[in-house]
Design an enzyme around this catalytic site. Structure first.
Site, mmCIF file in Angstrom:
data_model
loop_
_atom_site.group_PDB
_atom_site.id
_atom_site.type_symbol
_atom_site.label_atom_id
_atom_site.label_comp_id
_atom_site.label_asym_id
_atom_site.label_seq_id
_atom_site.Cartn_x
_atom_site.Cartn_y
_atom_site.Cartn_z
ATOM 1 N N TYR A 1 34.318 38.171 44.055
ATOM 2 C CA TYR A 1 34.802 39.547 43.997
ATOM 3 C C TYR A 1 35.328 40.008 45.357
ATOM 4 C CZ TYR A 1 35.239 44.261 42.131
ATOM 5 O OH TYR A 1 35.746 45.462 41.692
ATOM 6 N N HIS B 1 33.207 49.684 50.059
ATOM 7 C CA HIS B 1 32.118 49.479 49.114
ATOM 8 C C HIS B 1 31.413 48.162 49.413
ATOM 9 C CE1 HIS B 1 33.958 52.216 45.753
ATOM 10 N NE2 HIS B 1 33.693 52.862 46.863
ATOM 11 N N TYR C 1 31.133 48.572 36.217
ATOM 12 C CA TYR C 1 31.667 47.770 35.123
ATOM 13 C C TYR C 1 30.659 47.838 33.990
ATOM 14 C CZ TYR C 1 35.175 45.707 38.226
ATOM 15 O OH TYR C 1 36.231 45.519 39.088
ATOM 16 N N PRO D 1 43.225 42.711 34.986
ATOM 17 C CA PRO D 1 42.743 43.507 36.118
ATOM 18 C C PRO D 1 41.226 43.536 36.287
ATOM 19 C CG PRO D 1 43.421 44.943 34.318
ATOM 20 C CD PRO D 1 43.814 43.542 33.925
ATOM 21 N N LYS E 1 42.247 41.271 41.224
ATOM 22 C CA LYS E 1 42.763 40.165 42.025
ATOM 23 C C LYS E 1 44.274 40.148 42.231
ATOM 24 C CE LYS E 1 38.830 38.569 42.874
ATOM 25 N NZ LYS E 1 38.339 38.824 44.231
#
Length: 384
Positions: A376, A72, A197, A285, A289
Site C-alpha cells: 500500500y 497518513h 475500506y 482504484p 496505484k
C-alpha cells in the site's frame, strides 16, 4: 521543430518526465490535447505513495505537498461493523502515504515548467507519432508542426494516440470488473482521520478525503449505474449501512461513477516509442496505484534516457521488462484488495465467508498485515 525527447501528454506522467529530464539537462517538448484549466482541474487519484512523495522532493516541488497534504500512517479495514487499523508506518519502517490530489501535483509541475520557460503546448490536435523515424506531428493554434526527436514518450493516457500506433506489436491483458464505484465529494469534515475500506454483504464502501473540510466517499454499484437514481439522502443512508456507523454529512457537490478495470499491454516500448502510465496500464482504484505506478514508469524512463545520452542504450532497451515487473506486482495487489472487499454478482454465502476469513487473517496476522502495508505505501522506485 527539433528536440531530444517528445512527450505526448501533459498529465502527471508527462510533466514529471519533463521535469526529470530538465534536471538532467535533456531537452523536451510536452504537448497536451486539453487546455491548461481542464488539466489542472481534472480530479483523479489523491493518494501518494512514499516514493512519489520522495520524488516530488527530489525534483524540488514538495513544499506545497508537505504544507497542504494529509500524511497518513495507517488505514482501516472495516467489516462486521468493526474497524481494524493497519499501522502502515509501523510495519514499513516509517513509510507513509499522503492525501494530495493528482490535480495539485499537476499544478505544481505545470508551474515549474512554465517558470523554466520550457515548451508546453496545450490544446493541440491531429496528433500522430512515428516510432521508427522518431517524430510527432500535431496542430497548434491552426499551425501544423513536425517535431523531430530521438525519443518519444507516450504519456497520453488510455485514450491517447500512442498505444494504438503500435497496437500490432502489443499483447493486451485485460479484465473488466462487474461493478463500479459511485463517488461523491461533499463539504464536510471527513468521518475518519485515515482512509476506511469497508466490506459489507451489500457491497464495498470507501471513506477518503480531499482536505480537512472536504470528504470523498465511494459505494460499490453497478458498472452502468445512473447517478440520477441516487438522491443525496440515499447515498448517506447506504454509507451508514455499509460502514456500520454514522458518517459525517454535508452538501454534495460532485457525483460520478468510476468503472473498474485491469489493463496491461506488453511490451511498453517499440522502436523509439516508450509508453508510460495509463497509456500502458490501468488498475482498479482499490489499491490507489494508478498515479504512483505512472510516476514509477517515468522515473525509470528518465534514468534510461539519461544513460542513452551518456552512450549506454541498454537501460532504454530494458525499460519495458523492468517497468512491467512493478506493473504486475501492482496489478496483483489491486486485484487482491478488490477481490477481498467487493461483492461479485453470483456470490453466495460461501464466498462471503471466505472474504470474511481473509479479512480476519489480514488484521490478525503480522505477516499478512505487513504484506498489505508494504504494497500500500509502495515499493521504492527503481532507476535501472
Amino acid at each position: 521543430m527539433r528536440t531530444q525527447v517528445a512527450i505526448v501528454g501533459g498529465g502527471p506522467a508527462g510533466l514529471m518526465l519533463g521535469r526529470l529530464l530538465e534536471l538532467r539537462g535533456i531537452e523536451s517538448v510536452v504537448i497536451e490535447r486539453r487546455d491548461r484549466e481542464y488539466v489542472q482541474q481534472r480530479v483523479r487519484a489523491g493518494v501518494l505513495e512514499q516514493a512519489t512523495m520522495d520524488l516530488m522532493d527530489e525534483v524540488g516541488l514538495g513544499a506545497r505537498m508537505h504544507a497542504e497534504g494529509l500524511v497518513h500512517g495507517g488505514v482501516e479495514l472495516r467489516f462486521d461493523g468493526e474497524g481494524h487499523r493497519i499501522a502502515l508506518s509501523d510495519l514499513t519502517g516509517g513509510r507513509a502515504i499522503t492525501i494530495y490530489g493528482q490535480q495539485e501535483v499537476v499544478k505544481d509541475l505545470i508551474e515549474a515548467r512554465v517558470a523554466s520557460d520550457l515548451p508546453l503546448y496545450f490544446e493541440v490536435s491531429d496528433v500522430s507519432v512515428d516510432p521508427a523515424a522518431p517524430s510527432v506531428r500535431f496542430t497548434h493554434e491552426g499551425v501544423d508542426h513536425v517535431l523531430e526527436c530521438d525519443v518519444i514518450a507516450g504519456c497520453d493516457g488510455f485514450h491517447g494516440v500512442c498505444r494504438p500506433t503500435i497496437a500490432d506489436v502489443l499483447t493486451v491483458y485485460e479484465r473488466e470488473y462487474p461493478f463500479g464505484w459511485l463517488g461523491i465529494l461533499a463539504e464536510c469534515e471527513p468521518s475518519s482521520d485515515e482512509l476506511i475500506y469497508a466490506h459489507h454483504e451489500r457491497g464495498f464502501a470507501l471513506a477518503s478525503m480531499r482536505s480537512p473540510t472536504v470528504t470523498r466517499m465511494y459505494l460499490q454499484c453497478e458498472p452502468d449505474e445512473d447517478v440520477a437514481n441516487w438522491s443525496d439522502q440515499a447515498i448517506w443512508n447506504e454509507l451508514d449501512r455499509r460502514f456500520g456507523m454514522s458518517v459525517n454529512r454535508g452538501d454534495v457537490f460532485e457525483k460520478g461513477v468510476t468503472p473498474m478495470r485491469s489493463f496491461v499491454v506488453e511490451p511498453m516500448q517499440h522502436e523509439r516509442l516508450y509508453l508510460a502510465g495509463d497509456a500502458a496500464h490501468i488498475v482498479p482504484p482499490t489499491g490507489a496505484k494508478g498515479l504512483n505506478t505512472a510516476m514509477a514508469d517515468v522515473y525509470l524512463l528518465a534514468h534510461g534516457i539519461d544513460a542513452f545520452y551518456g552512450g549506454d542504450d541498454s537501460r532504454l532497451a530494458a525499460y519495458s521488462s523492468r517497468a512491467l515487473e512493478r506493473v504486475w506486482r501492482v496489478q496483483h495487489f489491486s486485484w487482491w484488495m478488490t477481490s477481498m472487499l467487493h461483492r461479485f454478482a453470483g456470490d453466495d454465502d460461501f464466498q462471503l465467508k471466505l472474504q470474511q476469513s481473509q479479512l480476519r487473517y489480514t488484521v490478525s496476522s503480522a505477516a499478512q498485515a505487513t504484506a498489505l502495508a508494504e504494497n500500500y505505501v509502495g515499493m521504492p522506485f527503481i532507476a535501472e
